[in-house]
Design an enzyme around this catalytic site. Structure first.
Site, PDB file in Angstrom:
ATOM      1  N   ASN A   1      42.607 -76.805   6.300  1.00  0.00           N
ATOM      2  CA  ASN A   1      42.674 -76.482   7.733  1.00  0.00           C
ATOM      3  C   ASN A   1      41.955 -77.611   8.465  1.00  0.00           C
ATOM      4  O   ASN A   1      40.737 -77.641   8.519  1.00  0.00           O
ATOM      5  CB  ASN A   1      41.993 -75.130   7.987  1.00  0.00           C
ATOM      6  CG  ASN A   1      41.937 -74.796   9.470  1.00  0.00           C
ATOM      7  OD1 ASN A   1      42.596 -75.444  10.287  1.00  0.00           O
ATOM      8  ND2 ASN A   1      41.160 -73.778   9.817  1.00  0.00           N
ATOM      9  N   TRP A   2      42.751 -78.542   8.996  1.00  0.00           N
ATOM     10  CA  TRP A   2      42.154 -79.712   9.650  1.00  0.00           C
ATOM     11  C   TRP A   2      41.494 -79.371  10.986  1.00  0.00           C
ATOM     12  O   TRP A   2      40.745 -80.159  11.524  1.00  0.00           O
ATOM     13  CB  TRP A   2      43.228 -80.769   9.899  1.00  0.00           C
ATOM     14  CG  TRP A   2      43.672 -81.523   8.691  1.00  0.00           C
ATOM     15  CD1 TRP A   2      43.259 -81.337   7.394  1.00  0.00           C
ATOM     16  CD2 TRP A   2      44.612 -82.603   8.668  1.00  0.00           C
ATOM     17  NE1 TRP A   2      43.893 -82.236   6.573  1.00  0.00           N
ATOM     18  CE2 TRP A   2      44.725 -83.024   7.335  1.00  0.00           C
ATOM     19  CE3 TRP A   2      45.373 -83.241   9.646  1.00  0.00           C
ATOM     20  CZ2 TRP A   2      45.572 -84.065   6.958  1.00  0.00           C
ATOM     21  CZ3 TRP A   2      46.205 -84.273   9.271  1.00  0.00           C
ATOM     22  CH2 TRP A   2      46.308 -84.681   7.944  1.00  0.00           C
ATOM     23  N   LYS A   3      41.862 -78.227  11.555  1.00  0.00           N
ATOM     24  CA  LYS A   3      41.364 -77.851  12.894  1.00  0.00           C
ATOM     25  C   LYS A   3      41.722 -78.952  13.891  1.00  0.00           C
ATOM     26  O   LYS A   3      42.773 -79.586  13.740  1.00  0.00           O
ATOM     27  CB  LYS A   3      39.862 -77.546  12.843  1.00  0.00           C
ATOM     28  CG  LYS A   3      39.523 -76.562  11.712  1.00  0.00           C
ATOM     29  CD  LYS A   3      38.135 -76.034  11.750  1.00  0.00           C
ATOM     30  CE  LYS A   3      37.933 -75.082  10.580  1.00  0.00           C
ATOM     31  NZ  LYS A   3      36.654 -74.402  10.588  1.00  0.00           N
TER      32      LYS A   3
ATOM     33  N   HIS B   1      42.667 -66.980  12.714  1.00  0.00           N
ATOM     34  CA  HIS B   1      41.441 -67.675  12.305  1.00  0.00           C
ATOM     35  C   HIS B   1      40.291 -67.226  13.218  1.00  0.00           C
ATOM     36  O   HIS B   1      40.486 -67.007  14.412  1.00  0.00           O
ATOM     37  CB  HIS B   1      41.638 -69.196  12.392  1.00  0.00           C
ATOM     38  CG  HIS B   1      40.502 -69.940  11.760  1.00  0.00           C
ATOM     39  ND1 HIS B   1      39.300 -70.135  12.399  1.00  0.00           N
ATOM     40  CD2 HIS B   1      40.369 -70.486  10.524  1.00  0.00           C
ATOM     41  CE1 HIS B   1      38.484 -70.783  11.587  1.00  0.00           C
ATOM     42  NE2 HIS B   1      39.101 -71.006  10.438  1.00  0.00           N
TER      43      HIS B   1
ATOM     44  N   GLU C   1      37.944 -68.719  14.604  1.00  0.00           N
ATOM     45  CA  GLU C   1      37.692 -69.546  15.801  1.00  0.00           C
ATOM     46  C   GLU C   1      38.641 -69.152  16.929  1.00  0.00           C
ATOM     47  O   GLU C   1      38.264 -69.170  18.103  1.00  0.00           O
ATOM     48  CB  GLU C   1      37.836 -71.037  15.444  1.00  0.00           C
ATOM     49  CG  GLU C   1      36.629 -71.520  14.643  1.00  0.00           C
ATOM     50  CD  GLU C   1      36.925 -72.656  13.676  1.00  0.00           C
ATOM     51  OE1 GLU C   1      37.982 -73.302  13.800  1.00  0.00           O
ATOM     52  OE2 GLU C   1      36.091 -72.883  12.780  1.00  0.00           O
TER      53      GLU C   1
ATOM     54  N   GLU D   1      37.374 -65.260   5.122  1.00  0.00           N
ATOM     55  CA  GLU D   1      36.437 -66.303   5.542  1.00  0.00           C
ATOM     56  C   GLU D   1      35.256 -65.665   6.269  1.00  0.00           C
ATOM     57  O   GLU D   1      35.370 -65.349   7.468  1.00  0.00           O
ATOM     58  CB  GLU D   1      37.133 -67.293   6.481  1.00  0.00           C
ATOM     59  CG  GLU D   1      38.330 -67.976   5.881  1.00  0.00           C
ATOM     60  CD  GLU D   1      38.690 -69.239   6.648  1.00  0.00           C
ATOM     61  OE1 GLU D   1      38.649 -70.318   6.042  1.00  0.00           O
ATOM     62  OE2 GLU D   1      38.992 -69.154   7.852  1.00  0.00           O
TER      63      GLU D   1
ATOM     64  N   GLY E   1      31.835 -73.768   8.219  1.00  0.00           N
ATOM     65  CA  GLY E   1      31.281 -74.979   8.803  1.00  0.00           C
ATOM     66  C   GLY E   1      29.764 -75.016   8.816  1.00  0.00           C
ATOM     67  O   GLY E   1      29.147 -75.851   9.471  1.00  0.00           O
TER      68      GLY E   1
ATOM     69  N   SER F   1      32.914 -73.213   3.824  1.00  0.00           N
ATOM     70  CA  SER F   1      32.139 -74.258   3.156  1.00  0.00           C
ATOM     71  C   SER F   1      32.518 -74.468   1.690  1.00  0.00           C
ATOM     72  O   SER F   1      31.656 -74.745   0.853  1.00  0.00           O
ATOM     73  CB  SER F   1      30.632 -73.990   3.300  1.00  0.00           C
ATOM     74  OG  SER F   1      30.267 -73.993   4.675  1.00  0.00           O
TER      75      SER F   1
ATOM     76  N   GLY G   1      38.086 -76.154   5.415  1.00  0.00           N
ATOM     77  CA  GLY G   1      37.999 -76.895   6.678  1.00  0.00           C
ATOM     78  C   GLY G   1      37.432 -78.287   6.457  1.00  0.00           C
ATOM     79  O   GLY G   1      38.144 -79.225   6.088  1.00  0.00           O
TER      80      GLY G   1
HETATM   81  P1  PGA Z   1      34.873 -74.894   6.416  1.00  0.00           P
HETATM   82  O1  PGA Z   1      36.017 -74.158   7.301  1.00  0.00           O
HETATM   83  O2  PGA Z   1      35.455 -75.177   5.077  1.00  0.00           O
HETATM   84  O3  PGA Z   1      34.531 -76.134   7.193  1.00  0.00           O
HETATM   85  O4  PGA Z   1      33.721 -73.937   6.336  1.00  0.00           O
HETATM   86  C1  PGA Z   1      36.876 -73.210   6.722  1.00  0.00           C
HETATM   87  C2  PGA Z   1      37.822 -72.686   7.764  1.00  0.00           C
HETATM   88  O5  PGA Z   1      37.393 -72.457   8.905  1.00  0.00           O
HETATM   89  O6  PGA Z   1      39.026 -72.477   7.504  1.00  0.00           O
END
Ligand code: PGA
Length: 271
Positions: free
Chosen positions: A26-28, A114, A116, A186, A192, A232, A253
């Site tokens: 997931n590049w965001k 997601h 976010e 998640e 993150g 993470s 991510g």
């Molecule tokens: P992260 O993000 O690996 O940076 O914790 C995961 C995600 O939000 O899909």
């Protein structure tokens, strides 16, 4: 078709096919055009063959979907995903992207819900339910994200919280649709932050999700659904996380923005 018929049908279809193990990036909202191209090229170079039971999915920003799809076109085992789609099928929704548009470009996967987006765009369970329906109507496999905030992990019942997230948004799906879903657990406090759920915490939640799916849809469907862990995941912890029986890979991510790290995660998928 009643539930038993669906189960029998799926059983015949699925007994030969084991649940896929999935490394999903997931590049965001990261990388410019050239960086995006370079990263996909490096990941492809470092993973020339993907075992048939494995799947690598890369969720890129909308403007890169077409370019990324072309880059992976000759690489079996790789697929490109959208990070979102709108909860309406078409119309006067300036700036939004529909599942129909994604399907018309050949996109076969889309992240839905997601944390976010739930937080910053105030996406509601009803909207997520509509997105799931729209994805399925376009033969797009949704990767449905769920997970609890820190307050619930510390002083609530995280499994109950996640079960509620699932029941709120999956309620309107048919058993046939459910059987094609991918779920990503998640925990929000691990996204993150560098904090990962321990392998035991992750397995406990994945088992709770699998048990919920079994009691709601039956074991054939529950056993067919890949449940990914996200939060993470890195090259050096993927092994410990992925060896758990109900963890079928990861949604990654930060570490997916580095070809070496993401390749280590791909290689950590159980054989
Ligand atoms: P992260 O993000 O690996 O940076 O914790 C995961 C995600 O939000 O899909």
């Amino acid at each position: 078709m009643g539930r038993k018929d669906v189960e029998n049908y799926l059983f015949n279809q699925l007994t030969m096919v084991m649940r896929k193990k999935i490394a999903a990036a997931n590049w965001k909202m990261n990388l410019n055009w050239n960086e995006a191209k370079e990263l996909i090229t490096q990941v492809l170079d470092q993973n020339p063959t993907i075992p048939s039971l494995h799947q690598v999915i890369i969720a890129v920003p909308f403007p890169y979907l077409d370019m990324a799809s072309h880059l992976i076109a000759e690489h079996p085992g790789f697929a490109i995903a959208a990070q979102n789609c709108y909860h309406k099928s078409s119309g006067a929704y300036t700036g939004e992207v529909s599942a129909t548009m994604l399907a018309s470009m050949g996109i076969r996967y889309c992240l839905v819900g997601h944390s976010e987006r739930r937080e910053y765009q105030q996406e509601t369970p009803a909207q997520l339910s509509d997105k799931l329906q729209l994805c399925f109507s376009q033969a797009i496999t949704p990767v449905f994200c769920c997970g609890e905030p820190l307050t619930i992990r510390e002083s609530g019942d995280p499994c109950d919280y996640v079960r509620n997230q699932l029941s709120e948004s999956l309620l309107s799906l048919t058993p046939e649709q459910i059987a094609q879903l991918i779920i990503a657990y998640e925990p929000i406090w691990a996204i993150g932050t560098g904090k990962t759920a321990s392998a035991a915490q992750a397995q406990e939640m994945h088992l709770a999700i699998r048990n919920y799916l079994t009691s709601t849809y039956g074991s054939v469907i529950a056993d067919a659904i890949p449940i990914l862990y996200g939060g993470s995941v890195k090259g050096n912890n993927a092994d410990a996380i992925f060896t758990n029986p109900d963890i079928d890979g990861g949604l990654v991510g930060g570490a997916s923005l580095n070809a070496v790290e993401f390749s280590a995660i791909i290689k950590a998928l159980p054989q």
